[in-house]
Design an enzyme around this catalytic site. Sequence first.
Site, mmCIF file in Angstrom:
data_model
loop_
_atom_site.group_PDB
_atom_site.id
_atom_site.type_symbol
_atom_site.label_atom_id
_atom_site.label_comp_id
_atom_site.label_asym_id
_atom_site.label_seq_id
_atom_site.Cartn_x
_atom_site.Cartn_y
_atom_site.Cartn_z
ATOM 1 N N SER A 179 0.834 -1.196 0.000
ATOM 2 C CA SER A 179 0.000 0.000 0.000
ATOM 3 C C SER A 179 0.868 1.245 0.000
ATOM 4 C CB SER A 179 -0.905 0.015 1.241
ATOM 5 O OG SER A 179 -1.554 1.261 1.389
ATOM 6 N N TYR A 192 -2.419 -1.102 10.432
ATOM 7 C CA TYR A 192 -2.491 -1.500 9.021
ATOM 8 C C TYR A 192 -1.226 -1.079 8.269
ATOM 9 C CZ TYR A 192 -4.191 -1.371 4.136
ATOM 10 O OH TYR A 192 -4.342 -1.536 2.780
#
Length: 287
Positions: A179, A192
């Site tokens: 990401s 995360y």
Amino acid sequence: MENMEIDAKPQHQDAQPGLEYEMDPKPIYIRESYKGADKLLDKVALITGGDSGIGRAISVHYAREGADVAMIYHPREDRDAQETKRLVEAEGRKCLLLPGDLKQLSFIREAVGKVLSTFKRINILVNNAANHVEQKEFVGITDQQMRETFELNILAMFRLTKNVLPHMQAYDSIINTTSVVSYRGSEALIDYAATKGAVTSFTRSLSQNMVDRGIRVNAVAPGPIWTPLIVATKSPEEVAEFGQDVPLKRPGQPAELAPAYVFLASEDASYFTGQVIHVNGGEVVNS
């Protein structure tokens, strides 16, 4: 050029994982103009989170490029998975559905066994499944949330890869979904972002370990992409503004991301390993 603009209406889903069939508008999983070129002809791909969002786009693109697809997904997403299976089979390829919990090692072993008994091999592994829960206060991240985020986002990736690798051969490929937050962080997604940083390092390290076996390991780092995860984790107001803060001033569609996974799985990327492709709407990050 097809219009990829999204008029994201205020909306929210109360449970995770999010469901694509409830989204408005629905994500675009493949461009009508996308023409397959047999780049993955007769390959077998195992894709986690393959039922919806980015995973559905990868599954359909791979099928259009000639691959058979096995998809691991959460049982709650069965309706989305059945639709993705229909889309893969409409491309003339086979699709194996594998509902279950990736946090359970016993399920991982069972799923890999089913893929091998059905297709006899695994040529492409796409570690795509992940989850996040926004928490603006760091001390508000519970121990349970932290454990569940790490279990799915990175530990399951380790375990699945370990179980698939003995069955892969030279010229096969592993592709991980990391990401943009792996590179720039996120104040509301600390756990995360930490897992995605681990995914990036895992990709680089495993690629070095696999060189002698001729197996390439790469990753894709999405920015803001219109997927069920967004509507299941953000408020209606945040959903309506989602993706406006990147240079292209909009969220991306899964159809704009999946070709990167096609490239990395194909012979076109034969000199790529240990690399990350950034598909993020123009945000410049250190790579």
